[in-house]
Design a protein around this motif. Sequence first.
Motif, short mmCIF file in Angstrom:
data_model
loop_
_atom_site.label_atom_id
_atom_site.label_comp_id
_atom_site.label_asym_id
_atom_site.label_seq_id
_atom_site.Cartn_x
_atom_site.Cartn_y
_atom_site.Cartn_z
N LEU A 21 0.93 -0.85 -0.06
CA LEU A 21 -0.29 -0.07 -0.15
C LEU A 21 0.64 0.98 0.58
O LEU A 21 0.76 2.23 -0.52
N GLU A 22 2.36 1.14 1.27
CA GLU A 22 2.70 2.54 0.59
C GLU A 22 3.44 2.29 -0.50
O GLU A 22 3.02 3.91 -1.13
N ASN A 23 3.62 1.67 -1.58
CA ASN A 23 4.23 1.35 -2.75
C ASN A 23 3.27 2.20 -4.07
O ASN A 23 3.48 3.08 -4.72
N ILE A 24 2.04 1.85 -3.28
CA ILE A 24 1.10 2.73 -4.38
C ILE A 24 0.76 3.66 -4.26
O ILE A 24 0.53 4.63 -5.12
N VAL A 25 1.04 4.39 -3.15
CA VAL A 25 0.56 5.56 -2.71
C VAL A 25 1.40 6.25 -3.23
O VAL A 25 1.67 7.24 -3.67
N VAL A 28 1.14 6.91 -6.37
CA VAL A 28 0.06 7.61 -6.61
C VAL A 28 0.86 9.18 -6.49
O VAL A 28 0.26 10.13 -7.74
N LEU A 29 1.79 9.48 -5.92
CA LEU A 29 1.88 10.98 -5.81
C LEU A 29 2.85 11.50 -6.38
O LEU A 29 3.19 12.31 -7.34
N THR A 30 3.71 10.57 -7.53
CA THR A 30 3.95 10.55 -9.09
C THR A 30 3.50 10.84 -9.82
O THR A 30 4.10 11.37 -10.51
N PHE A 31 2.24 10.03 -9.90
CA PHE A 31 1.49 10.28 -10.57
C PHE A 31 1.05 11.90 -10.76
O PHE A 31 0.66 12.25 -11.78
N GLY A 32 0.73 12.07 -9.59
CA GLY A 32 -0.31 13.26 -9.17
C GLY A 32 0.88 14.52 -9.74
O GLY A 32 0.74 15.39 -9.74
N LEU A 33 2.58 14.68 -9.90
CA LEU A 33 3.21 15.35 -9.90
C LEU A 33 3.11 15.89 -11.08
O LEU A 33 3.71 16.69 -11.77
N ILE A 34 3.53 13.99 -11.46
CA ILE A 34 3.52 14.50 -13.06
C ILE A 34 2.50 14.88 -14.04
O ILE A 34 2.64 15.52 -14.75
N ALA A 35 1.32 14.99 -13.46
CA ALA A 35 -0.13 15.43 -13.86
C ALA A 35 0.09 17.23 -13.32
O ALA A 35 -0.45 18.25 -14.50
N ALA A 36 0.82 17.62 -12.81
CA ALA A 36 1.10 18.83 -12.51
C ALA A 36 2.18 19.85 -13.36
O ALA A 36 1.24 20.59 -13.54
N VAL A 37 3.11 18.82 -13.19
CA VAL A 37 3.76 19.80 -14.74
C VAL A 37 3.27 19.44 -15.35
O VAL A 37 3.27 20.93 -16.57
N ALA A 38 2.23 18.55 -16.26
CA ALA A 38 2.03 18.91 -17.41
C ALA A 38 1.15 20.02 -17.47
O ALA A 38 1.03 20.48 -18.07
N GLY A 39 0.26 19.34 -16.63
CA GLY A 39 -0.65 21.33 -15.58
C GLY A 39 0.04 22.50 -16.31
O GLY A 39 -0.89 23.68 -17.36
N VAL A 40 1.30 22.66 -15.53
CA VAL A 40 0.89 23.93 -15.11
C VAL A 40 2.36 23.97 -17.13
O VAL A 40 1.82 25.56 -17.53
N ALA A 41 2.31 22.68 -17.75
CA ALA A 41 3.33 23.12 -19.38
C ALA A 41 2.08 23.33 -20.31
O ALA A 41 2.35 24.96 -21.03
#
Length: 94
Positions: A21-25, A28-41
């Motif tokens: 579960l810690e690995n999954i979370v 998810v945090l990594t995916f969220g940061l990648i999505a935030a970078v895409a959102g900024v771009a």
Amino acid sequence: MSVPSIDIKPNTTGLPGIGALENIVGAVLTFGLIAAVAGVAISSIAWAVGANSSNPHVAGKGKNGVLVAGAAAMLIGAANTLVTFFNNAGSSLR
């Protein structure tokens, strides 16, 4: 009549699969940061296109997108610290 004292603390050995579960979370945090970078771009591109084409609506939406994506990245990055802070604050209440 006295109220019994209950003192239960979180542990990492109570249930099987906590490590997974810690690995999954973490993923998810990594995916969220990648999505935030895409959102900024994407929002920066919309802001630039709107500003250069004299379209204030698109430029405003681009500015808002940059701010929202930046705030999301900040919250994702601070998630562990925020949860730890509130856990410590809650456990200190008596």
